[in-house]
Design a protein around this motif. Sequence first.
Motif, mmCIF file in Angstrom:
data_model
loop_
_atom_site.group_PDB
_atom_site.id
_atom_site.type_symbol
_atom_site.label_atom_id
_atom_site.label_comp_id
_atom_site.label_asym_id
_atom_site.label_seq_id
_atom_site.Cartn_x
_atom_site.Cartn_y
_atom_site.Cartn_z
ATOM 1 N N ALA A 1 0.769 -1.078 -0.126
ATOM 2 C CA ALA A 1 -0.027 -0.024 0.135
ATOM 3 C C ALA A 1 0.831 1.243 -0.199
ATOM 4 O O ALA A 1 1.921 1.446 0.804
ATOM 5 C CB ALA A 1 -1.028 -0.182 1.118
ATOM 6 N N ASN A 2 0.616 2.100 -0.946
ATOM 7 C CA ASN A 2 1.392 3.482 -0.891
ATOM 8 C C ASN A 2 0.993 4.244 0.368
ATOM 9 O O ASN A 2 -0.200 3.910 1.050
ATOM 10 C CB ASN A 2 1.236 4.250 -2.106
ATOM 11 C CG ASN A 2 -0.198 4.663 -2.706
ATOM 12 O OD1 ASN A 2 -1.175 4.957 -1.886
ATOM 13 N ND2 ASN A 2 -0.077 4.350 -3.745
ATOM 14 N N GLU A 3 1.465 5.648 0.381
ATOM 15 C CA GLU A 3 0.837 6.426 1.333
ATOM 16 C C GLU A 3 -0.468 6.867 1.592
ATOM 17 O O GLU A 3 -1.350 6.616 2.704
ATOM 18 C CB GLU A 3 1.806 7.699 1.430
ATOM 19 C CG GLU A 3 3.126 7.752 1.883
ATOM 20 C CD GLU A 3 3.998 7.167 0.778
ATOM 21 O OE1 GLU A 3 3.502 6.994 -0.385
ATOM 22 O OE2 GLU A 3 5.007 7.026 1.275
ATOM 23 N N GLU B 1 -3.039 5.071 -0.055
ATOM 24 C CA GLU B 1 -3.857 3.632 0.293
ATOM 25 C C GLU B 1 -3.699 3.142 1.812
ATOM 26 O O GLU B 1 -4.689 2.847 2.283
ATOM 27 C CB GLU B 1 -3.286 2.551 -0.395
ATOM 28 C CG GLU B 1 -3.672 2.473 -2.059
ATOM 29 C CD GLU B 1 -2.800 1.643 -2.944
ATOM 30 O OE1 GLU B 1 -3.317 1.483 -4.059
ATOM 31 O OE2 GLU B 1 -1.626 1.534 -2.717
#
Lengths: 265, 369
Positions: free
Chosen positions: A171-173, A175
């Motif tokens: 997950a990126n920031e 998400e």
Amino acid sequence: MRDDLRWTAVKATSALVYLFLLAPLFVVVAISFNPTQFATFPPAGFSLEWYYDFFTHDRMLRSLFNSFVVATGSAIVAGVVGMISAFGFVRYDFRWKNALSSLLFLPMIISPVVIGVALTTFLTEIGMERNYLYLIAGHSTLVLPYVFVTVRAQLYRFDQELEEAARTLGANELETFVEVTLPLIMPGLGAGMLLAFVISFGEFTATQFWIQPQTTTAPIEIYTMVRTSLTPMINAMATMLIVVTVVVPLVLDAVLGKNLILKSA
Amino acid sequence: MSYLEVETVTKRFDDLVAVDDVSFSAEEGEFLSLLGPSGCGKTTMLRMIAGLETPTTGEIRIRGEDVTDQPPYERDIGMMFQHYALFPHKTVGENVGFPLKMRGVGAEERREQVAEALEMVRLPDAIDRSPTELSGGQQQRVALARALVFEPDVLLLDEPLSALDRVLRQQMRVELERIQKEIGVTTVYVTHDQMEAFSLSDTVVVLEDGHLSQQGSPIDIYENPTSEFVGDFIGQSTKLTGTVTATEDRPVLETPGVHELRLPSSVDVNRGESEAVFLRAEKLDIRDQPSGHENAFPATIRVINYLGEKTVFYCDLEDGTEVIVSKQGFTNVDEYERGDEVYVVARPEDLVIARSVDDRAPQQVEGVR
């Protein structure tokens, strides 16, 4: 035995104090259904006459609508700003951190009259018109500490390893925030925003400096009406105000099933 | 080129050097442990491989690709946290499906793979439950399933067993080994527990105070420590320090507690030098009388710990040095009691002397003059 007796005394005293504080509210609700022109207690009968009056009274409805708009807007603004500030104060270190966080509580401590006057001067100086935004700006200032404090409490207990786990899992920031952080701080944020809504909805003191006829809110309208003409419709209006500030949050709480208020208490 | 390469990695936090110039590598499918006491930098090292910390200097490569500055979500790393870090607001199935969802796997395929992963950790029925309802051991299985479901390049485990009780810990260790071998994922395991590291690993990397102390197979590390730190940290042993002297052609260590400790004749030590020798607890013996060719030195029993499968004696040497003797299947415990004067016996060839690799090189061997 004596201890039992003392406890009973303590309980009885507390009960009396609460009764003294809350009884007028019940009386207002009760006499709002009273058919007579002059308030009597106990009510002489049951009638929805004053409610009919209320719902056909344009100024009244207008003020209630205004209160809704302002309270919703303030809750959203305070929710976003309060949450971001809480993140800053919990997750980062900077100079004057403690002093600054005390500063954030000032709107809670300083008399609303002072804030009302101060903000009026300021907003007039920068040439802002007395519209909804004006009111939302003022109310957001007043209710900001409530969101800040509830979200901050939630964040202190927040296990940041959960965010790290999300990031290692792909997950990126953004998400991570949407999938993990936001749902987990929702009890605090939701409770803070509900409080903000309710306080904004009932705010009187500072608000009187900020309104103009088109943006008059419900509490101010009630006050104006009491001063000019004492009609029992006010009791109906007051009952509506009680319903909005007490019942709506509780119902919302139950419906969402999150127990936001109970949890954060 | 190895599968996972850590090259001269250093990590500084302000004034603190958490990891100091560490290099190691692991082949595909290898099980590598980072072993060391708390504060040795092993977790920081693991977090750098995961991408949760960025090295101050140095490089980390996975399959030849430099990932040093990649954020964690761009690497394919499965990490299991010490306290599992399961999302409490998601079901077990949603937890395990999370990495798949983040990779854009469709709901249906996700469900299949989640079921498969839960099957692998033997928790197929937990899919709709909340992780908060699960026991510690079950949560751990879910965490493992979540870290493996997307078939990561590397599996990272941060003291995964430390939160479990002893029996469960043993079960999970076996389980972990089974699963790791089954899918053959390259694994880096952080632990302070030597037994865990030894029983699971192909390679053990011992870290001390941020720097790499020794890297090798468990047997290598145990039998041939290359530093005093490793000799001391690994296994249960007594350290004796003294000066090397010689009688005939055999080297002897003069120590305050034992006087004359005969060393193995093969060891390369220089007369007059100070050396540290480790007496492994399980290689020592307790006797009533000294015997001929072995080192035997008088000691007083201070504490006897009968543990069932073994008995541990804590004895004091003449100078007060504590020496630990561990006997497997010792049945005549009753014959000894506190305060008994006994002889602790150590065969010279069982003594462990820490030798750095350089010192072992043939040209350096000078023997005893």
